[in-house]
Design a protein around this motif. Structure first.
Motif, PDB file in Angstrom:
ATOM      1  N   LYS A 114     -40.814 -60.949 -59.856  1.00 58.83           N
ATOM      2  CA  LYS A 114     -40.940 -60.902 -61.310  1.00 58.83           C
ATOM      3  C   LYS A 114     -39.775 -60.192 -61.978  1.00 58.83           C
ATOM      4  CE  LYS A 114     -46.024 -60.913 -61.295  1.00 58.83           C
ATOM      5  NZ  LYS A 114     -47.240 -60.182 -61.730  1.00 58.83           N
ATOM      6  N   GLN A 115     -39.235 -59.190 -61.309  1.00 60.47           N
ATOM      7  CA  GLN A 115     -38.165 -58.405 -61.904  1.00 60.47           C
ATOM      8  C   GLN A 115     -37.311 -57.780 -60.812  1.00 60.47           C
ATOM      9  OE1 GLN A 115     -39.858 -55.186 -64.193  1.00 60.47           O
ATOM     10  NE2 GLN A 115     -41.331 -54.645 -62.597  1.00 60.47           N
ATOM     11  N   SER A 155     -31.961 -59.526 -65.289  1.00 61.89           N
ATOM     12  CA  SER A 155     -33.230 -60.070 -65.759  1.00 61.89           C
ATOM     13  C   SER A 155     -33.705 -61.275 -64.966  1.00 61.89           C
ATOM     14  CB  SER A 155     -33.102 -60.463 -67.239  1.00 61.89           C
ATOM     15  OG  SER A 155     -32.062 -61.413 -67.396  1.00 61.89           O
ATOM     16  N   THR A 156     -32.850 -61.895 -64.172  1.00 64.02           N
ATOM     17  CA  THR A 156     -33.251 -63.061 -63.396  1.00 64.02           C
ATOM     18  C   THR A 156     -33.047 -62.792 -61.915  1.00 64.02           C
ATOM     19  OG1 THR A 156     -31.060 -64.104 -63.457  1.00 64.02           O
ATOM     20  CG2 THR A 156     -32.547 -64.552 -65.317  1.00 64.02           C
ATOM     21  N   THR A 187     -36.730 -70.304 -57.605  1.00 65.52           N
ATOM     22  CA  THR A 187     -36.945 -69.753 -58.939  1.00 65.52           C
ATOM     23  C   THR A 187     -36.232 -70.612 -59.975  1.00 65.52           C
ATOM     24  OG1 THR A 187     -35.004 -68.330 -58.758  1.00 65.52           O
ATOM     25  CG2 THR A 187     -37.128 -67.431 -58.017  1.00 65.52           C
ATOM     26  N   GLN A 188     -36.791 -70.667 -61.166  1.00 63.28           N
ATOM     27  CA  GLN A 188     -36.213 -71.456 -62.242  1.00 63.28           C
ATOM     28  C   GLN A 188     -36.395 -70.683 -63.538  1.00 63.28           C
ATOM     29  OE1 GLN A 188     -34.657 -74.147 -61.465  1.00 63.28           O
ATOM     30  NE2 GLN A 188     -34.145 -75.124 -63.406  1.00 63.28           N
ATOM     31  N   ASP A 189     -35.327 -70.460 -64.260  1.00 62.11           N
ATOM     32  CA  ASP A 189     -35.378 -69.716 -65.515  1.00 62.11           C
ATOM     33  C   ASP A 189     -34.378 -70.332 -66.472  1.00 62.11           C
ATOM     34  OD1 ASP A 189     -35.896 -67.929 -67.475  1.00 62.11           O
ATOM     35  OD2 ASP A 189     -35.046 -66.180 -66.465  1.00 62.11           O
ATOM     36  N   ASP A 217     -31.299 -65.158 -75.166  1.00 62.76           N
ATOM     37  CA  ASP A 217     -31.030 -65.139 -73.723  1.00 62.76           C
ATOM     38  C   ASP A 217     -30.623 -63.744 -73.313  1.00 62.76           C
ATOM     39  OD1 ASP A 217     -30.406 -65.606 -71.160  1.00 62.76           O
ATOM     40  OD2 ASP A 217     -28.824 -67.076 -71.540  1.00 62.76           O
TER      41      ASP A 217
END
Length: 893
Positions: A529-530, A511-512, A557-559, A659
């Motif tokens: 995005k995916q 997912s990340t 990227t940051q999630d 999560d």
């Protein structure tokens, strides 16, 4: 959650065996013993399709891309499945079970009527453009038959198959049909010798038994055709290679094994000798395959499976083998890869000889006749008038008869295994090639285990990285066969209970960005995005992929998930941080400073599922951040803004975001009960009278005195009860053994039944976390709305401290305890006036148990208040009436 590691007893046994063999401590290279990065349970498999029927033992599979059919042979039946969806209702079936008379004769021969006295399909291949050919054991009387492919029916009466098929379902066997000629290798008769044969058409050939036996108790696992005549400048012939394990014959001082792995070859155009070796192979040669750990005198000598990977040219052919140990009670596997050039080099080397049938074989140093024995017919021999093997001189054929074995061993690539596993028994393997975004071609290995799992690995720079492990079958059972379809982008897995179809990759599982990059799956890349499959993308220039190193491309990227916690001084709080990767380790910081030390006096406990703050203090308030450290990269997963105060104002409950990378469901925040409806009492410590008499030393003396008095009372009461029971002849009914309850409910991890150690005579309480996969799909949580069980865990009896409790009358309440990590509850009060509740969650962090109150919704909380003993008795009584019986094993192979 990390995958369950091997038991200490098993590791000790393996170490002892290795030490006894090698004579010193065994420490295999860490880069070979690889842990799967992702674990996916059967409930979380995406895109999985299954086929099952009344038949069992699905052992034979043949995949045809042109017809888009998957042919499967089982016990008493053959199936034609739709390769695009094996679960479709369009499956065709041919039922072919042994007759009742033959089953009775099989039973009278002393065979097992539950496994052996059936018709197990052992051979299923295409014969020509219109027909298939199959062979079955037919209850120890092998038969073969043709199948009309279009109508999918048997087109003729079965014919005798005693020279084409083994008599039993477990006998080692391999077979090929090449240009309508059938090549098989097995032990065809119950008391016969193993043999490699060309059965049809004429002339039929076999291996030699006297004066030198070419095969010594051989157990065959595979065979393959390599068309070495294609592009050959010497006019070489095609060759058929056979792979097996047999009893050792060599004389050596460096190792001693009763069985060794072999590769043998014969020429496709072999016609046998004119007088010498008549109806025998004139080109049979065999050599040893070695698969050893580097720098260790330790060999994997049992060949379990072999997969032949064709190259762009015949010389680029690769052989991937799965090897095991000779000790059946020790689990370990190794994967070794061999090149065709190394095999050819061994067959061009020196021979071995055995001058006396009772002695060991040693290297031959005498004169070698010309032409070289065991070679195929080439242009050089044709120029000398030798066009077929029947024209070979008798001295050459006599040398072949007495010298079938080569002295040089076939070494694997880099002279070491690609993979070593000390806890897994691999059974079968299939290999798939794919080109990555970097332009390089990668080999993906799909390896089945003896417990129904499928491991997917990618080879990078001579080493394997296991991308994921998938629980294909929930009930532990061996993987019988594997087939890969590049057209359908599927891998087909057969087992004793059925067949499963899985996608070659499921990139949506990641997912990340970092999760996608860390997987190092050549099929998957990040598009911003995916995580997507590169084969489905028209443009790949903007995709991110790093298979070589698995770390770069996601720096921008940051999630991060942001959460808040508000707790009171003295409370315990769990900051949950579940890591989806088995290779990641957690790292916690407080206000950007790494937390150092997690000892008993540090106020913290850490584990793979979170950080526990014990008896929170005001100076522990701040911003907590959980990082996942994988492949030398630190990634922030979740942050907690924790506020710790003496008297916190009411605050609305915060619903945390689930999560997607977590293997466990996120616990709800600690402020679930509205404070306006139900006031929160002060902490347990604040209710104790502040007196000089209540110093720690005086409290300790007080508790020791109370425990001594209660112990004496219990002993007196026990004597009285024993006396009364003896007088009244009252049995021990009404008692419930906590140890029995613990034994009846062993802990489940990864849905595998692993028994708990029962050497301890103690009892403790523990919570088993829910099993979830990388997609957030959870398994194993029993949730009831009546409050007995709630999401997040359940109460279980496991070894610890305690005694058996009566089933009917609860014991008297225990004396008041000093302040503990128990959170106060507004619902119940102990006799001493302290607010407390039955602990509903007990976790184990770094070997230290601690108690934590469940943070649950008010509507799910039972309004009744019970003592600790009453709660235990209720749970034990309920489980006493709901025990599950183990499922009986399938009566099949």
């Amino acid at each position: 959650m990390h995958r369950a590691r091997p038991s200490a007893a098993r590791l000790l046994l393996l170490s002892c065996c290795l030490c006894a063999t090698a004579g010193y401590s065994f420490r295999p290279p860490s880069d070979l013993d690889v842990t799967p990065r992702i674990t996916v349970l059967s409930s979380g498999l995406q895109g999985c399709r299954r086929f099952q029927s009344s038949a069992v033992n699905y052992s034979t599979m043949m995949l045809e891309a042109d017809s888009k059919r998957l042919y499967v042979g089982a016990r008493g039946a053959v199936f034609a499945l739709n390769a695009s969806d094996i679960s479709a209702s369009s499956a065709l079936t041919i039922e072919w079970e042994a007759s009742s008379e033959q089953k009775l004769q099989c039973k009278l021969k002393g065979k097992d009527n539950k496994t052996e006295c059936f018709n197990h399909i052992r051979f299923l291949q295409r014969f020509n453009s219109t027909h298939l050919y199959m062979c079955g054991t037919y209850a120890f009387r092998p038969l073969c038959a043709y199948i009309n492919e279009e109508k999918f029916v048997m087109s003729s009466q079965p014919e005798d198959g005693k020279d084409k098929c083994p008599y039993g379902p477990t006998m080692g066997y391999t077979g090929l049909i090449i240009d309508q000629q059938m090549y098989t290798a097995s032990q065809y008769w119950f008391r016969g010798f193993p043999d490699i044969r060309r059965n049809s058409p004429f002339p039929t050939l076999k291996t030699e038994d006297a004066p030198t036996r070419w095969l010594n108790e051989a157990d065959f696992v595979g065979s393959a055709l390599v068309r070495e005549s294609s592009g050959s400048s010497a006019g070489d012939d095609d060759k058929i290679y056979f792979f097996f394990t047999e009893k050792s014959q060599e004389q050596t001082t460096t190792y001693s094994h009763s069985r060794v792995a072999r590769v043998a070859r014969v020429c496709k155009g072999d016609r046998g000798g004119q007088f010498t070796l008549q109806k025998r192979w004139t080109s049979f040669l065999k050599a040893r395959l070695t698969c050893s750990l580097p720098d260790y005198d330790f060999h994997f000598n049992m060949l379990r499976s072999m997969f032949v990977m064709p190259g762009h040219t015949p010389q680029e052919t690769l052989f991937y083998g799965i090897f095991g140990l000779e000790w059946k009670n020790v689990k370990a596997s190794a994967v070794c890869r061999y090149s065709l050039s190394k095999v050819q080099e061994a067959f061009q080397g020196p021979y071995m000889e055995n001058q006396d049938s009772g002695s060991k074989w040693k290297e031959y140093t005498g004169k070698i006749p010309d032409p070289r024995p065991g070679t195929c017919i080439t242009d050089t021999l044709r120029a000398r008038g030798i066009n077929v093997s029947t024209s070979l001189p008798d001295d050459v054929l006599d040398f072949v008869r007495r010298h079938p074995m080569m002295s040089q061993q076939v070494q694997p690539s880099d002279r070491r295994p690609l993979l070593f596993s000390r806890t897994t028994d691999y059974t079968h393997m299939a290999v798939h090639m794919i080109e990555g975004l970097d332009g390089q071609t990668y080999h993906l290995l799909y390896m089945g285990t003896d417990e129904g799992w499928l491991h997917k690995a990618v080879e990078v720079k001579g080493q394997l990285h296991i991308i994921e492990e998938l629980q294909v079958f929930e009930e532990p059972q061996p993987i019988n066969n594997l087939q890969i379809s590049a057209e359908q982008m599927s891998v087909y897995v057969s087992s004793p209970s059925g067949v499963a179809q899985l996608p070659l990759s499921y990139c949506a599982r990641y997912s990340t960005c970092y999760d996608c990059i860390f997987s190092r799956d050549p099929h998957c890349a990040w598009n911003g995005k995916q995580c997507v499959d590169i084969t489905s993308q028209a443009k790949t220039s903007a995709l991110i992929q790093d298979i070589q190193h698995g770390r770069s491309g996601c720096e921008n990227t940051q999630d991060v998930v942001n959460r808040r916690r508000s707790v009171r001084v003295g409370d315990d709080v769990l900051l949950q941080c579940e890591l989806s990767s088995n290779l990641a380790t957690p790292l916690w910081t407080l206000d950007d400073s790494e937390l150092q030390g997690y000892g008993l006096n540090s106020g913290f406990r850490t584990g793979t599922d979170g950080l526990l703050i014990i008896e929170a203090r005001q100076d522990q308030s701040g911003l907590y951040t959980c990082y996942a450290v994988e492949n030398s990269v630190k990634i922030a997963i979740v942050t907690y803004n924790v506020t710790i105060g003496l008297d916190l104002p009411p605050s609305p409950p915060v619903e945390p975001t689930e999560d997607s990378n977590s293997l466990l469901p996120t616990l709800p925040p600690p402020t679930q009960h509205p404070r306006s409806e139900r006031p929160v009492p002060p902490s347990a410590s604040s209710l104790l009278p502040h007196s000089e008499l209540l110093t720690p030393r005086n409290m300790k003396a007080m508790y020791l005195s109370l425990i001594t008095i209660l112990g004496g009372l219990c002993m007196v009461l026990t004597v009285v009860l024993v006396y009364v029971g003896f007088c009244l002849r009252v049995g021990n009914r009404g008692k419930y053994s906590l140890r029995a309850a613990a034994a009846a409910y062993p802990t489940k991890r990864h849905n595998r039944n692993r028994k708990q150690s029962r050497n301890s005579a103690h009892m403790e309480l523990k919570t088993i976390s829910s099993h979830c996969n990388g997609n957030g799909v959870c398994n194993g949580v029993s949730k009831k709305h009546n409050g007995d069980f709630q999401e997040g865990g359940f109460l279980q009896i496991v070894p610890g401290e305690g005694h058996t409790l009566p089933n009917k009358e609860p014991p008297p309440p225990a004396p008041p305890l000093p302040p503990t990590p128990l959170l106060p509850s507004p619902e119940c009060e102990f006799p001493n006036g302290l607010s407390a509740t039955l602990p509903s969650v007990l976790r184990r962090m770094n070997g230290n148990s601690y108690v934590l109150l469940r943070q649950s919704d008010s509507e799910n909380t039972s309004p009744l208040c019970y003592s600790f003993s009453e709660e235990l008795n209720k749970i034990l009584e309920k489980r006493k009436h709901t025990q599950l019986l183990p499922r009986p094993d399938e009566s099949s192979v």
